[in-house]
Design an enzyme around this catalytic site. Structure first.
Site, PDB file in Angstrom:
ATOM      1  N   HIS A  51       0.942  -1.054   0.157  1.00  0.00           N
ATOM      2  CA  HIS A  51       0.043  -0.107  -0.163  1.00  0.00           C
ATOM      3  C   HIS A  51       1.001   1.428   0.004  1.00  0.00           C
ATOM      4  O   HIS A  51       1.958   1.285   0.674  1.00  0.00           O
ATOM      5  CB  HIS A  51      -0.881   0.156   1.096  1.00  0.00           C
ATOM      6  CG  HIS A  51      -2.065  -1.171   1.386  1.00  0.00           C
ATOM      7  ND1 HIS A  51      -1.773  -1.855   2.242  1.00  0.00           N
ATOM      8  CD2 HIS A  51      -2.817  -1.478   0.298  1.00  0.00           C
ATOM      9  CE1 HIS A  51      -2.956  -2.592   2.215  1.00  0.00           C
ATOM     10  NE2 HIS A  51      -3.499  -2.597   0.806  1.00  0.00           N
ATOM     11  N   ASP A  54       2.341   1.665   3.321  1.00  0.00           N
ATOM     12  CA  ASP A  54       3.293   0.814   3.858  1.00  0.00           C
ATOM     13  C   ASP A  54       4.802   1.193   3.281  1.00  0.00           C
ATOM     14  O   ASP A  54       5.650   0.770   3.938  1.00  0.00           O
ATOM     15  CB  ASP A  54       2.949  -0.773   3.049  1.00  0.00           C
ATOM     16  CG  ASP A  54       1.761  -1.424   3.480  1.00  0.00           C
ATOM     17  OD1 ASP A  54       1.189  -1.317   4.632  1.00  0.00           O
ATOM     18  OD2 ASP A  54       1.011  -2.095   2.539  1.00  0.00           O
ATOM     19  N   GLU A 176      -8.477  -4.484  -8.981  1.00  0.00           N
ATOM     20  CA  GLU A 176      -8.800  -5.517  -8.429  1.00  0.00           C
ATOM     21  C   GLU A 176     -10.372  -5.740  -7.767  1.00  0.00           C
ATOM     22  O   GLU A 176     -10.685  -5.099  -6.793  1.00  0.00           O
ATOM     23  CB  GLU A 176      -7.946  -5.584  -6.895  1.00  0.00           C
ATOM     24  CG  GLU A 176      -8.312  -7.124  -6.056  1.00  0.00           C
ATOM     25  CD  GLU A 176      -7.221  -6.854  -4.717  1.00  0.00           C
ATOM     26  OE1 GLU A 176      -6.548  -6.142  -4.458  1.00  0.00           O
ATOM     27  OE2 GLU A 176      -7.606  -7.870  -3.859  1.00  0.00           O
ATOM     28  N   GLU A 212      -8.666 -11.943  -7.248  1.00  0.00           N
ATOM     29  CA  GLU A 212      -8.559 -12.406  -5.960  1.00  0.00           C
ATOM     30  C   GLU A 212      -9.378 -13.535  -5.868  1.00  0.00           C
ATOM     31  O   GLU A 212     -10.777 -13.394  -6.125  1.00  0.00           O
ATOM     32  CB  GLU A 212      -8.820 -11.529  -4.831  1.00  0.00           C
ATOM     33  CG  GLU A 212      -8.615 -12.195  -3.383  1.00  0.00           C
ATOM     34  CD  GLU A 212      -8.559 -11.380  -2.447  1.00  0.00           C
ATOM     35  OE1 GLU A 212      -7.592 -10.444  -2.371  1.00  0.00           O
ATOM     36  OE2 GLU A 212      -8.831 -11.494  -1.288  1.00  0.00           O
ATOM     37  N   HIS A 215     -12.666 -13.021  -3.724  1.00  0.00           N
ATOM     38  CA  HIS A 215     -13.526 -11.926  -4.304  1.00  0.00           C
ATOM     39  C   HIS A 215     -14.352 -12.474  -5.137  1.00  0.00           C
ATOM     40  O   HIS A 215     -15.460 -12.276  -5.455  1.00  0.00           O
ATOM     41  CB  HIS A 215     -12.800 -10.705  -4.804  1.00  0.00           C
ATOM     42  CG  HIS A 215     -12.047 -10.164  -3.676  1.00  0.00           C
ATOM     43  ND1 HIS A 215     -11.187  -8.988  -4.008  1.00  0.00           N
ATOM     44  CD2 HIS A 215     -11.646 -10.280  -2.490  1.00  0.00           C
ATOM     45  CE1 HIS A 215     -10.607  -8.629  -2.930  1.00  0.00           C
ATOM     46  NE2 HIS A 215     -10.769  -9.342  -2.071  1.00  0.00           N
ATOM     47  N   ASP A 250     -15.204 -11.706   4.037  1.00  0.00           N
ATOM     48  CA  ASP A 250     -13.901 -11.980   3.090  1.00  0.00           C
ATOM     49  C   ASP A 250     -12.994 -12.621   4.179  1.00  0.00           C
ATOM     50  O   ASP A 250     -12.431 -12.148   4.947  1.00  0.00           O
ATOM     51  CB  ASP A 250     -13.230 -10.771   2.485  1.00  0.00           C
ATOM     52  CG  ASP A 250     -12.124 -11.036   1.566  1.00  0.00           C
ATOM     53  OD1 ASP A 250     -11.996 -12.168   1.367  1.00  0.00           O
ATOM     54  OD2 ASP A 250     -11.523  -9.786   1.326  1.00  0.00           O
ATOM     55  N   ASP A 252      -9.992 -14.610   3.371  1.00  0.00           N
ATOM     56  CA  ASP A 252      -8.524 -14.665   3.114  1.00  0.00           C
ATOM     57  C   ASP A 252      -7.966 -16.208   3.573  1.00  0.00           C
ATOM     58  O   ASP A 252      -6.786 -15.978   4.276  1.00  0.00           O
ATOM     59  CB  ASP A 252      -7.845 -13.343   3.357  1.00  0.00           C
ATOM     60  CG  ASP A 252      -8.209 -12.433   2.608  1.00  0.00           C
ATOM     61  OD1 ASP A 252      -8.790 -12.222   1.738  1.00  0.00           O
ATOM     62  OD2 ASP A 252      -8.062 -11.214   3.182  1.00  0.00           O
ATOM     63  N   ASP A 285      -2.819 -13.472  -1.034  1.00  0.00           N
ATOM     64  CA  ASP A 285      -3.568 -12.519   0.004  1.00  0.00           C
ATOM     65  C   ASP A 285      -4.200 -13.407   0.838  1.00  0.00           C
ATOM     66  O   ASP A 285      -5.288 -13.570   0.896  1.00  0.00           O
ATOM     67  CB  ASP A 285      -4.392 -11.457  -0.912  1.00  0.00           C
ATOM     68  CG  ASP A 285      -4.938 -10.221  -0.047  1.00  0.00           C
ATOM     69  OD1 ASP A 285      -4.109 -10.192   1.365  1.00  0.00           O
ATOM     70  OD2 ASP A 285      -5.457  -9.351  -0.640  1.00  0.00           O
TER      71      ASP A 285
HETATM   72  C1  GLO Z   1      -9.368  -6.814   0.543  1.00  0.00           C
HETATM   73  C2  GLO Z   1      -8.411  -6.782  -0.601  1.00  0.00           C
HETATM   74  C3  GLO Z   1      -6.940  -6.017  -0.325  1.00  0.00           C
HETATM   75  C4  GLO Z   1      -6.241  -5.670  -1.397  1.00  0.00           C
HETATM   76  C5  GLO Z   1      -5.016  -4.872  -1.117  1.00  0.00           C
HETATM   77  C6  GLO Z   1      -4.183  -4.510  -2.196  1.00  0.00           C
HETATM   78  O1  GLO Z   1     -10.372  -7.556   0.451  1.00  0.00           O
HETATM   79  O2  GLO Z   1      -7.891  -8.240  -1.184  1.00  0.00           O
HETATM   80  O3  GLO Z   1      -6.271  -7.001   0.689  1.00  0.00           O
HETATM   81  O4  GLO Z   1      -5.819  -6.731  -2.041  1.00  0.00           O
HETATM   82  O5  GLO Z   1      -5.350  -3.688  -0.262  1.00  0.00           O
HETATM   83  O6  GLO Z   1      -5.011  -3.660  -2.853  1.00  0.00           O
HETATM   84 MG    MG Z   2      -6.504  -8.787  -2.458  1.00  0.00          MG
END
Ligand code: GLO
Ligand code: MG
Length: 347
Positions: A51, A54, A176, A212, A215, A250, A252, A285
């Site tokens: 980010h 970051d 994304e 992702e 997602h 979500d 992950d 992720d």
């Molecule tokens: C959240 C996203 C997040 C993005 C990250 C990079 O649901 O997956 O983790 O991937 O902020 O843009």
């Molecule tokens: Mg992501």
């Protein structure tokens, strides 16, 4: 040859976390952000997803010169550690100005903030040697439909994409998609939406997608088909592999942790398309389970990578003539049994 792709892996520092959830605080001590980079190589990763903050913590309070200075420091650190910055994403969901979204916020000064922040993100990406920014459009959506003019919102998102293309003549934008969370309904919920924006933009060759797994699953779609759609247009900038158990928050989860066959098919589609042979990363992720003890907790990253590589072996060991035979005969019962036994390792 796609069958010999040497895969490169990436993750973002947020994937090493303190384990908080909306119902409780942190369950693990914080591991210092700057020390995370030394973990990458030993874990088998060479790409860093960032980010903007970051790279440059406290970005909103800093001058352009201070931002450049901090970015240069991070670039030196990456060079020393042999790491590649895969992308930088503007974190457009934390600041007070992004409560109602960023590019689609109803308030003009909030939209100005989002644009300023995006420009800073592009500058940071270029300063650390990354060719792409990622737009995860976190709050671009609504909790109730009447809150925004959705048609106008899509125009605003496209306008921003064009403005970025204009602002920097080399940077790529990887969208994304995600259908919900934190909003009830997000704009740009699928790769189809993302690529429509790409082709509507002023330079579609620089606007791609990042898919992702979770997602896609949250949208009720199969991640491998979403990836195939992007690959068919040569527009898969990157992936965020993980997993998701049904339609809920979500999660992950670890790659393959909820559905090994769905994971296998993602690897199969990527491998068959030669994804990665031009340096594209296998991005993860994934979040460690809240109950996991330790600091830093990294097994979820190591294990997801390992799982991916095992699935690559499975894909490479497929009997393609048998698959062709089944397809020709339209015998998908036989094909399914073959795939399941192949995954189980039985004959
Ligand atoms: C959240 C996203 C997040 C993005 C990250 C990079 O649901 O997956 O983790 O991937 O902020 O843009
Ligand atoms: Mg992501």
């Amino acid at each position: 040859m796609s069958s010999h792709t040497q895969y490169r892996f990436s993750f973002g520092p947020w994937n090493i976390s303190e384990g908080a959830d909306p119902f409780g605080g942190e369950v693990r001590p914080a591991f210092p952000h700057e020390e995370k980079f030394a973990l990458y190589r030993p874990l088998g990763f060479e790409g860093v997803q960032f980010h903007d903050d970051d790279v440059v913590p406290g970005i909103d309070g800093l001058t352009a010169a201070q931002i450049q200075q901090k970015a240069a420091e991070v670039k030196r650190m990456l060079d020393n550690q042999g790491l590649t910055p895969e992308f930088v994403a503007p974190r457009l969901w934390f600041a007070e100005q992004t409560t109602d979204g960023a590019y689609t916020a109803n308030c003009a000064s909030d939209r100005d903030y989002a644009w300023e922040r995006t420009r800073k993100c592009v500058d940071i990406a270029r300063a650390i040697g990354s060719k792409a920014i990622v737009l995860w459009l976190a709050r671009e959506g609504t909790y109730i439909r009447e809150a925004k003019d959705a048609r106008l919102a899509y125009e605003r998102i496209l306008g921003t994409i064009n403005a970025v293309l204009e602002y920097d003549k080399e940077v790529e934008i990887w969208i994304e998609p995600k259908p919900n969370e934190p909003t009830d309904q997000a704009y740009v919920p699928t790769i189809g939406h993302a690529l429509a924006l790409s082709f509507a933009s002023k330079d579609h060759s620089r606007v791609k997608g990042l898919i992702e797994s979770a997602h896609a699953l949250l949208a009720g779609l199969d991640p491998s088909d979403e990836m195939a759609f992007a690959l068919a247009h040569d527009k898969l900038g990157s992936v965020h592999l993980n997993d998701q158990n049904g339609l809920k928050y979500d999660q992950d989860k670890n790659f393959g942790g909820a559905n090994l066959r769905v994971a296998f098919n993602q690897v199969r589609v990527l491998e068959e398309a030669g994804y990665g042979s031009r340096g594209e990363f296998i991005g993860l992720d994934v979040k460690a389970i809240r109950t996991q003890r330790g600091c830093p907790v990294t097994d979820h990253l190591r294990n997801s990578r390992e799982l991916f590589l095992h699935l690559v072996d499975k894909v490479r060991a497929l009997d393609h003539s048998l698959i062709a035979q089944c397809r020709d005969a339209r015998d998908y019962e036989a094909l399914e049994l073959y795939i399941l036994k192949h995954l189980l390792g039985v004959r």
